[in-house]
Structures are given as structure tokens and as C-alpha cells.
Design an enzyme around this catalytic site. Structure first.
Site, PDB file in Angstrom:
ATOM      1  N   LEU A 130       0.826  -1.206   0.000  1.00  0.00           N
ATOM      2  CA  LEU A 130       0.000   0.000   0.000  1.00  0.00           C
ATOM      3  C   LEU A 130       0.860   1.255   0.000  1.00  0.00           C
ATOM      4  O   LEU A 130       0.749   2.104  -0.881  1.00  0.00           O
ATOM      5  CB  LEU A 130      -0.944  -0.006   1.214  1.00  0.00           C
ATOM      6  CG  LEU A 130      -1.785   1.256   1.438  1.00  0.00           C
ATOM      7  CD1 LEU A 130      -2.715   1.507   0.251  1.00  0.00           C
ATOM      8  CD2 LEU A 130      -2.592   1.134   2.738  1.00  0.00           C
ATOM      9  N   ARG A 272      18.587 -10.807  41.055  1.00  0.00           N
ATOM     10  CA  ARG A 272      19.687  -9.852  41.216  1.00  0.00           C
ATOM     11  C   ARG A 272      19.771  -9.402  42.681  1.00  0.00           C
ATOM     12  O   ARG A 272      18.815  -8.833  43.212  1.00  0.00           O
ATOM     13  CB  ARG A 272      19.447  -8.654  40.305  1.00  0.00           C
ATOM     14  CG  ARG A 272      20.405  -7.493  40.485  1.00  0.00           C
ATOM     15  CD  ARG A 272      21.807  -7.831  40.036  1.00  0.00           C
ATOM     16  NE  ARG A 272      22.629  -6.613  39.920  1.00  0.00           N
ATOM     17  CZ  ARG A 272      23.923  -6.618  39.737  1.00  0.00           C
ATOM     18  NH1 ARG A 272      24.580  -7.775  39.661  1.00  0.00           N
ATOM     19  NH2 ARG A 272      24.597  -5.493  39.619  1.00  0.00           N
ATOM     20  N   GLN A 340      15.439  -0.370  32.261  1.00  0.00           N
ATOM     21  CA  GLN A 340      15.788   0.315  33.508  1.00  0.00           C
ATOM     22  C   GLN A 340      15.904  -0.671  34.670  1.00  0.00           C
ATOM     23  O   GLN A 340      16.821  -0.553  35.502  1.00  0.00           O
ATOM     24  CB  GLN A 340      14.731   1.382  33.828  1.00  0.00           C
ATOM     25  CG  GLN A 340      15.130   2.345  34.930  1.00  0.00           C
ATOM     26  CD  GLN A 340      16.236   3.298  34.494  1.00  0.00           C
ATOM     27  OE1 GLN A 340      16.447   3.501  33.309  1.00  0.00           O
ATOM     28  NE2 GLN A 340      16.950   3.857  35.451  1.00  0.00           N
ATOM     29  N   GLY A 344      22.525  -1.491  33.878  1.00  0.00           N
ATOM     30  CA  GLY A 344      23.541  -1.566  32.836  1.00  0.00           C
ATOM     31  C   GLY A 344      23.420  -2.808  31.983  1.00  0.00           C
ATOM     32  O   GLY A 344      23.671  -2.770  30.772  1.00  0.00           O
ATOM     33  N   GLU A 367       1.445   0.400  10.074  1.00  0.00           N
ATOM     34  CA  GLU A 367      -0.003   0.278   9.879  1.00  0.00           C
ATOM     35  C   GLU A 367      -0.766   1.456  10.474  1.00  0.00           C
ATOM     36  O   GLU A 367      -1.787   1.292  11.148  1.00  0.00           O
ATOM     37  CB  GLU A 367      -0.510  -1.065  10.395  1.00  0.00           C
ATOM     38  CG  GLU A 367       0.034  -2.213   9.560  1.00  0.00           C
ATOM     39  CD  GLU A 367      -0.630  -3.538   9.791  1.00  0.00           C
ATOM     40  OE1 GLU A 367      -1.829  -3.554  10.131  1.00  0.00           O
ATOM     41  OE2 GLU A 367       0.058  -4.556   9.629  1.00  0.00           O
TER      42      GLU A 367
END
Length: 387
Positions: A130, A272, A340, A344, A367
Site C-alpha cells: 500500500l 539480582r 531500567q 547496565g 499500519e
């Protein structure tokens, strides 16, 4: 750490079994190679062949034509699962479905019988032509020409931003057969190997590198009038009808990417350790994750609500625009927040969240940009703009 599966309410036992099949394919065949293949820019044609054999490329279409007879409510959740595994695949399924829409919705009985079985379940892959270099959001100003020559049409021009450009087996092409504006456009089904049809080298994109996006050149491509879809001059109406459904596919893709990013962020935050505790214990991270999850649930609810309107045969154009707008904006925010959360590490290619962040950006553009979606919604509310 394995990610939890999204709990879904499927309308039938068949739909639940279908979703299990899709998750199994995604887990075994798609997700393990996604990062490597995206980085290398590899297009997974073999995956689309597998999906076609499994009946997953024609889900929302009539089984008499080779489709899966599934409502959009189910089809979109399949697209979401595939996009969560790899956006190149989820988006590819959505674009393929968009490419089939014109023939399925506006083709003659003879056209559907001849072409749809291969398109929906015969291993073929489609492209939707298109946009052009000078007509993106303003699609009604397209310049590709369609000129009658006896029982044929001759197509000349250049299409732009074509997903699957250069690898598609068929293209739904919108071309100008009459005067200026929306009423001079006609739709055609063009074979991918037609003489005079060629593709430029793929665009070098920020993300979605495994999905080829290319200009498609039509240099005197000759197609029979039997490949004209709908009436002469009906092409723009056909295109808009397809885009309403296609926008829901993009919304589902966006939620799939966002869900993948949230799952990764939660797993990382729980594992973590900082200051002697998992970072998931800290309120700043917990609130961030909560906001991410809320955006995803809101987006999923909106695209499913629009899909149910479509399935019921009711108008859904403004809801499709709302879903595309909300879901893709949510994906951009969620993937940014996922980076975030990982800190790092999130900014490195060692983790997939940076890729999802880059991929989310394009979903706000394809689109119909999100600015166009806002125009569609506002027109529904307040009527056309005064000139």
C-alpha cells in the site's frame, strides 16, 4: 529462570488446545534462536512453513477456503504468543493475514477457490503493498499506476516499507486505475514471481532485523483481470477494511513484546542481589513492575474487546485504533522500563530487553502511526475536521 505463562480465558476447548500447540512451537522452535537470528538478520522462512503446516497462517478465515475458522479473539492471542517469542514471527503472521484479507473479503467465489487454499494453508507467504515513498500516512495519494490492456492490467510504480518484500509468494497491491484521490484505486493479487516485479535491498532498520522490509518495484507487471480484487475503484475501501483488522494484529504483537519484557524484568529482579536483598524487594522496582503489568493487562483487555466486536459483526474501527494506540505506547513504555530494571545489563545485547525496546518503537509507526490513530479516534468522536 522459566517465565510464567499468561493465564488466558479461551472461548472453546479447541481454542485452548490450539494455544497449547502455539506455546509448544514457540518454546521449542522460535524462542531459543530468536536473539541469535535477529542479530544476524536471518529471516525464518522455515518457521512460516511450519506454521502453515500447523494451520496457523489462516486461523481467522473460513475452513472451506483452507482457514482455521477461529474468531479474532483467538487468532490475536496466538499472534501475541508468537510475538512474545519473536516479533519477526508474530508480525509476519499478522502481515500475512492482512495480505489475505482483500481476497477473502472481496474476491469472487472463483478467486477464493483458486487462490485462498494456497495462501491460507499451502505454505505461501504474503506481502501487503500500500505505502509508497511519497505516500505513507496519506495512502490515498498513491501513484502506482494500473492501466488496462485488453484482458490484462499493467502495473507500474514503487511500493515502500513492504514487510516480506523480496521473499513473499504473493502481494496484495493497491494501484491507481482512475482519477486522483481515494476513488481511483483498485486492488490486485500479484504473484511474487511475476515478470517485472523486483525488490530493493532490505532497509537497514533499528530493530526487527530478521524481518525484511523493502521497496517493491513494479516495472510493467502484467496481471490478468481475473486477479483484480473487487470492483474498479474499490481498492481504497478494501485497504481501509483490512487495516482495521491489521491494527488489532499490531496491538497483539505489542502486548506480546511487552509481556516478554515484563517476564524478563521480573525474573532478573528476583535473582539480582544488591545490598543483601533481591532488587525485587525494593519499592522503586516493585512499583515499576506493577505499572508495567497494569499497562499490559489494560492493552490486552482493549484489543480483545475490539476483537469481540469484530467477531460479533459490529463496527470496531475506532476501537481498533484505540487498541493499536494504547498497546503500542504501552509496549514502548514497558520495554523502556524493563531496560531500567536491568540497569547496565539491560543496555547490553547480552539480555534481550534492549532488542525488545528497539522493536517496540516500530510498532508505534507501522499500519498507521499513533498520530493517525488519534485522528481516527477523534473523527469518530467529533466528526471530520473543518477545512
Amino acid at each position: 529462570m522459566p517465565h510464567p505463562e499468561v493465564e488466558r480465558q479461551m472461548p472453546t476447548d479447541e481454542a485452548r488446545e490450539l494455544l497449547h500447540l502455539v506455546r509448544d512451537i514457540a518454546r521449542r522452535e522460535i524462542a531459543p534462536r530468536a536473539c541469535e537470528d535477529e542479530e544476524a538478520g536471518r529471516f525464518p522462512r522455515e518457521t512460516f512453513t511450519l506454521l502453515s503446516r500447523a494451520g496457523l497462517l489462516g486461523l481467522p478465515y473460513d475452513s472451506a477456503s483452507g482457514g482455521g475458522d477461529q474468531p479474532y479473539e483467538v487468532y490475536l492471542q496466538v499472534v501475541e504468543e508468537l510475538a512474545a517469542a519473536r516479533l519477526t514471527v508474530g508480525l509476519g503472521v499478522s502481515v500475512h493475514s492482512l495480505s489475505c484479507h482483500a481476497l477473502a473479503g472481496f474476491g469472487t467465489r472463483e478467486q477464493r477457490a483458486r487462490h485462498l487454499p494456497g495462501m491460507l494453508g499451502g505454505g505461501l507467504l504474503g506481502a501487503y503493498c500500500l505505502s509508497e515513498p511519497s505516500s505513507g500516512s496519506d495512502a490515498a495519494s498513491l501513484r502506482t499506476k494500473a492501466v488496462r490492456d485488453g484482458g490484462d492490467w499493467v502495473l507500474t510504480g514503487t511500493k515502500a516499507w513492504v514487510t516480506h518484500g523480496g521473499v513473499a509468494d504473493f502481494c496484495t497491491v493497491l494501484a491507481r486505475s482512475g482519477g486522483e484521490g481515494a476513488h481511483g484505486i483498485t486492488a490486485f493479487l500479484v504473484p511474487g514471481d511475476a515478470e517485472g516485479l523486483s525488490a530493493a535491498p532490505p532497509e537497514r532498520k533499528m530493530g526487527l532485523k530478521g524481518s525484511p522490509t523493502a521497496q517493491v518495484h513494479l516495472d510493467g507487471v502484467r496481471v490478468s483481470d481475473a486477479r483484480r480484487i473487487g470492483d474498479e475503484g474499490q481498492g481504497f475501501q478494501i485497504a481501509l477494511s483490512a487495516l482495521d483488522s491489521g491494527r488489532l494484529g499490531i496491538a497483539a504483537c505489542a502486548i506480546g513484546v511487552a509481556q516478554a519484557a515484563l517476564d524478563e524484568a521480573v525474573a532478573y529482579a528476583k535473582g539480582r542481589i544488591q545490598f543483601g536483598r533481591p532488587v525485587a524487594d525494593f519499592q522503586g522496582i516493585r512499583f515499576l513492575l506493577a505499572d508495567m503489568a497494569t499497562r499490559i493487562e489494560a492493552g490486552r483487555a482493549l484489543y480483545l474487546s475490539a476483537a469481540r466486536l469484530r467477531d460479533a459483526g459490529r463496527p470496531f474501527s475506532p476501537q481498533a485504533a484505540m487498541a493499536k494506540l494504547l498497546c503500542t505506547d504501552a509496549a514502548m513504555q514497558v520495554t523502556t522500563d524493563a531496560v531500567q530494571v536491568l540497569g547496565g545489563y539491560g543496555y547490553t545485547a547480552d539480555f534481550p530487553v534492549e532488542r525488545w525496546m528497539r522493536e517496540a518503537k516500530v510498532l508505534q509507526i507501522v499500519e498507521g502511526t499513533n498520530q493517525i490513530q488519534r485522528m481516527v479516534i477523534a473523527r469518530h468522536l467529533a466528526g471530520p475536521e473543518t477545512r
